[in-house]
Design a protein around this motif. Structure first.
Motif, mmCIF file in Angstrom:
data_model
loop_
_atom_site.group_PDB
_atom_site.id
_atom_site.type_symbol
_atom_site.label_atom_id
_atom_site.label_comp_id
_atom_site.label_asym_id
_atom_site.label_seq_id
_atom_site.Cartn_x
_atom_site.Cartn_y
_atom_site.Cartn_z
ATOM 1 N N ILE A 26 0.730 -1.178 -0.064
ATOM 2 C CA ILE A 26 -0.030 0.031 -0.063
ATOM 3 C C ILE A 26 0.954 1.214 -0.082
ATOM 4 O O ILE A 26 0.610 2.160 -0.795
ATOM 5 C CB ILE A 26 -0.858 -0.115 1.128
ATOM 6 N N GLY A 27 1.928 1.175 0.730
ATOM 7 C CA GLY A 27 2.906 2.242 0.724
ATOM 8 C C GLY A 27 3.531 2.725 -0.818
ATOM 9 O O GLY A 27 3.373 3.719 -1.291
ATOM 10 N N ALA A 28 3.795 1.685 -1.446
ATOM 11 C CA ALA A 28 4.193 1.830 -2.761
ATOM 12 C C ALA A 28 3.111 2.478 -3.487
ATOM 13 O O ALA A 28 3.487 3.277 -4.464
ATOM 14 C CB ALA A 28 4.839 0.646 -3.125
ATOM 15 N N ALA A 29 1.911 1.890 -3.628
ATOM 16 C CA ALA A 29 0.957 2.179 -4.010
ATOM 17 C C ALA A 29 0.396 3.822 -3.885
ATOM 18 O O ALA A 29 0.106 4.472 -4.903
ATOM 19 C CB ALA A 29 -0.400 1.420 -3.874
ATOM 20 N N GLU A 37 -6.603 3.946 -7.141
ATOM 21 C CA GLU A 37 -7.575 3.489 -5.868
ATOM 22 C C GLU A 37 -6.907 2.152 -5.453
ATOM 23 O O GLU A 37 -6.326 1.355 -6.104
ATOM 24 C CB GLU A 37 -9.035 3.422 -6.316
ATOM 25 N N ILE A 38 -7.015 2.045 -4.039
ATOM 26 C CA ILE A 38 -6.528 1.221 -3.323
ATOM 27 C C ILE A 38 -7.683 0.267 -2.431
ATOM 28 O O ILE A 38 -8.337 1.238 -1.779
ATOM 29 C CB ILE A 38 -5.314 1.504 -2.445
ATOM 30 N N MET A 39 -7.741 -0.819 -2.710
ATOM 31 C CA MET A 39 -9.137 -1.481 -1.870
ATOM 32 C C MET A 39 -8.620 -2.741 -1.157
ATOM 33 O O MET A 39 -8.065 -3.778 -1.818
ATOM 34 C CB MET A 39 -10.072 -1.938 -2.976
ATOM 35 N N ALA A 40 -9.017 -2.828 0.080
ATOM 36 C CA ALA A 40 -8.703 -3.941 0.841
ATOM 37 C C ALA A 40 -10.084 -4.640 1.200
ATOM 38 O O ALA A 40 -10.798 -3.931 1.880
ATOM 39 C CB ALA A 40 -7.807 -3.875 1.971
ATOM 40 N N ASN A 41 -10.259 -6.083 0.909
ATOM 41 C CA ASN A 41 -11.687 -6.608 1.028
ATOM 42 C C ASN A 41 -11.587 -7.488 2.363
ATOM 43 O O ASN A 41 -10.608 -7.772 2.882
ATOM 44 C CB ASN A 41 -11.804 -7.454 -0.083
ATOM 45 N N PRO A 42 -12.682 -7.778 3.010
ATOM 46 C CA PRO A 42 -12.881 -8.302 4.196
ATOM 47 C C PRO A 42 -12.112 -9.484 4.289
ATOM 48 O O PRO A 42 -11.488 -10.043 5.167
ATOM 49 C CB PRO A 42 -14.339 -8.504 4.403
ATOM 50 N N GLY A 43 -11.853 -10.351 3.012
ATOM 51 C CA GLY A 43 -11.294 -11.714 3.126
ATOM 52 C C GLY A 43 -9.954 -11.567 2.906
ATOM 53 O O GLY A 43 -9.035 -12.335 2.723
ATOM 54 N N ALA A 45 -8.237 -9.974 0.218
ATOM 55 C CA ALA A 45 -7.936 -9.560 -1.167
ATOM 56 C C ALA A 45 -7.623 -8.123 -1.178
ATOM 57 O O ALA A 45 -8.150 -7.444 -0.719
ATOM 58 C CB ALA A 45 -8.825 -10.172 -2.179
ATOM 59 N N LEU A 46 -6.357 -7.921 -1.814
ATOM 60 C CA LEU A 46 -6.080 -6.681 -2.095
ATOM 61 C C LEU A 46 -6.123 -6.261 -3.479
ATOM 62 O O LEU A 46 -5.369 -6.778 -4.261
ATOM 63 C CB LEU A 46 -4.581 -6.292 -1.338
ATOM 64 N N PHE A 47 -6.974 -4.981 -3.842
ATOM 65 C CA PHE A 47 -6.756 -4.680 -5.144
ATOM 66 C C PHE A 47 -6.133 -3.229 -5.420
ATOM 67 O O PHE A 47 -6.621 -2.333 -4.737
ATOM 68 C CB PHE A 47 -8.243 -4.819 -5.729
ATOM 69 N N ILE A 48 -5.735 -3.127 -6.499
ATOM 70 C CA ILE A 48 -5.111 -1.801 -6.893
ATOM 71 C C ILE A 48 -5.566 -1.484 -8.243
ATOM 72 O O ILE A 48 -5.257 -2.175 -9.325
ATOM 73 C CB ILE A 48 -3.415 -1.719 -6.769
ATOM 74 N N GLU A 49 -6.090 -0.308 -8.449
ATOM 75 C CA GLU A 49 -6.553 0.268 -9.743
ATOM 76 C C GLU A 49 -5.676 1.253 -10.152
ATOM 77 O O GLU A 49 -5.342 2.288 -9.648
ATOM 78 C CB GLU A 49 -7.840 0.808 -9.634
ATOM 79 N N GLN A 58 -3.581 -7.931 -6.178
ATOM 80 C CA GLN A 58 -2.185 -8.097 -5.878
ATOM 81 C C GLN A 58 -1.976 -9.431 -5.239
ATOM 82 O O GLN A 58 -2.969 -10.225 -4.567
ATOM 83 C CB GLN A 58 -1.775 -6.969 -4.739
ATOM 84 N N ASP A 59 -0.726 -9.978 -5.238
ATOM 85 C CA ASP A 59 -0.176 -11.241 -4.461
ATOM 86 C C ASP A 59 -0.452 -11.195 -3.016
ATOM 87 O O ASP A 59 -0.714 -12.020 -2.454
ATOM 88 C CB ASP A 59 1.067 -11.637 -5.048
ATOM 89 N N ALA A 60 -0.170 -10.066 -2.480
ATOM 90 C CA ALA A 60 -0.223 -9.899 -1.138
ATOM 91 C C ALA A 60 -1.539 -9.968 -0.639
ATOM 92 O O ALA A 60 -2.514 -9.540 -1.061
ATOM 93 C CB ALA A 60 0.319 -8.148 -0.749
ATOM 94 N N ILE A 61 -1.568 -10.386 0.537
ATOM 95 C CA ILE A 61 -2.987 -10.598 1.476
ATOM 96 C C ILE A 61 -2.621 -9.696 2.559
ATOM 97 O O ILE A 61 -1.611 -9.360 3.402
ATOM 98 C CB ILE A 61 -3.201 -11.939 1.964
#
Length: 331
Positions: A26-29, A37-43, A45-49, A58-61
């Protein structure tokens, strides 16, 4: 240590803790100018737009405890409660101003967050064409409309790219020697023009108030990030009385529905819906749709006024009707 020094030291500690909590991904993003946009879901999963790329997992959890820590740190920064009775935290990141939304149980199964970054660089209209998000003809229409100082209303749903397109149009305007006034709730728009005044709402200062103040600041163009209230009436009057060439965005499901939305908003202030004013002040409606991760300009309609019997006079904008293009512009 003085009171001011102590407060600054506390703010610095919180900023350092928040930077650590974000972690490397997230820091790099947050530092990446292409990220929107940066999104971290309840499960976890991390998504970057990213601009021109779309949303990627993203591979990171992100463990739930890390997401919760971030949300609680942001809540502490703004002095807001964060518990089961107050499970939603809406804020801006300290120092940098990114829009932050965090949710906690019981409204979500586990902590989740979204960080929306204000653009640091704009996609050009040529970028939109290259990404197949608009046609070359549509780009020509928009360039020509800007050169002719026509008022442009951008419509679409949430996260369809309305702000991204507004910034692209501002990039075109930035080449002109004009005075630009930008009004927003959250800072998301920017313009490279030499003469720019960016205003934002504050407690006790609404967009409606800013629009009225803007009229005394000698604007050449008035830009509003999102029209969502009674300020729509003042904006339309300004556009129609000596301040053409404006841009605004509005939430709507179609180009036609954008005019209905303006009617609803102006009704908050007007005794009668000013349909004739809307028909005169709005020249083009650009509607953006989204299918999955792909955004696209679906329609550009020209508004040719309002007929009391037949309603708004709308027609698809034709590139052949637009012969004026900004000097030096290439697509």
């Amino acid at each position: 240590m003085s009171g001011a020094g102590s407060a600054q030291a506390t703010a610095n500690r919180r900023a350092a803790m928040l930077k650590t909590a974000f972690g490397p991904v997230i820091g790099a993003a947050l530092e990446d100018e292409s990220v929107s946009e940066i999104m971290a879901n309840p499960g976890g999963a991390l998504f970057i737009e990213r601009l021109g790329v779309g949303r990627e997992r993203q591979d990171a959890i992100m463990p739930a405890c890390d997401v919760e820590r971030i949300i609680r740190l942001i809540a502490s920064h703004i002095g807001a409660a964060c518990d089961r009775e107050h499970p939603i935290v809406s804020a801006e990141l300290p120092g940098t101003g990114e829009r932050f939304e965090g949710v906690m149980p019981p409204v979500s199964l586990a902590p989740a967050l979204s960080i929306r970054k204000p653009a640091r660089r704009a996609m050009s209209l040529a970028d939109w064409v290259a990404a197949e998000a608009m046609t070359r003809g549509q780009a020509l229409i928009l360039q020509s409309a800007l050169a002719r100082r026509e008022n442009i209303l951008i419509s679409g749903g949430t996260s369809t790219g309305k702000t991204t397109l507004a910034n692209s149009l501002l990039a075109e305007i930035g080449r002109q020697a004009e005075r630009i006034l930008i009004l927003e709730d959250t800072r998301e728009l920017f313009c490279s023009a030499e003469d720019v005044v960016a205003l934002r709402t504050a407690p006790g200062v609404s967009l409606e108030t800013l629009v009225r103040s803007t009229m005394r600041l000698r604007p050449d163009r008035i830009i509003i990030g999102e029209v969502r209230g009674g300020e729509a009436l003042d904006l339309l009057k300004a556009w129609n009385t000596g301040h053409p060439g404006g841009i605004a965005t509005v939430h709507a499901n179609s180009a036609e529905a954008a005019l209905s939305r303006l009617e609803q908003l102006t009704a908050e202030r007007a005794h009668e819906i000013p349909r004739a004013l809307i028909g005169e002040a709005v020249n083009l409606i650009v509607h953006i749709g989204r299918r999955g991760d792909h955004r696209r300009v679906e329609h550009i309609l020209r508004v040719k006024g309002h007929d009391p019997l037949h309603g708004y006079c709308l027609a698809p904008a034709d590139p052949q009707q637009f012969s004026i293009v900004s000097e030096g512009a290439t697509l």
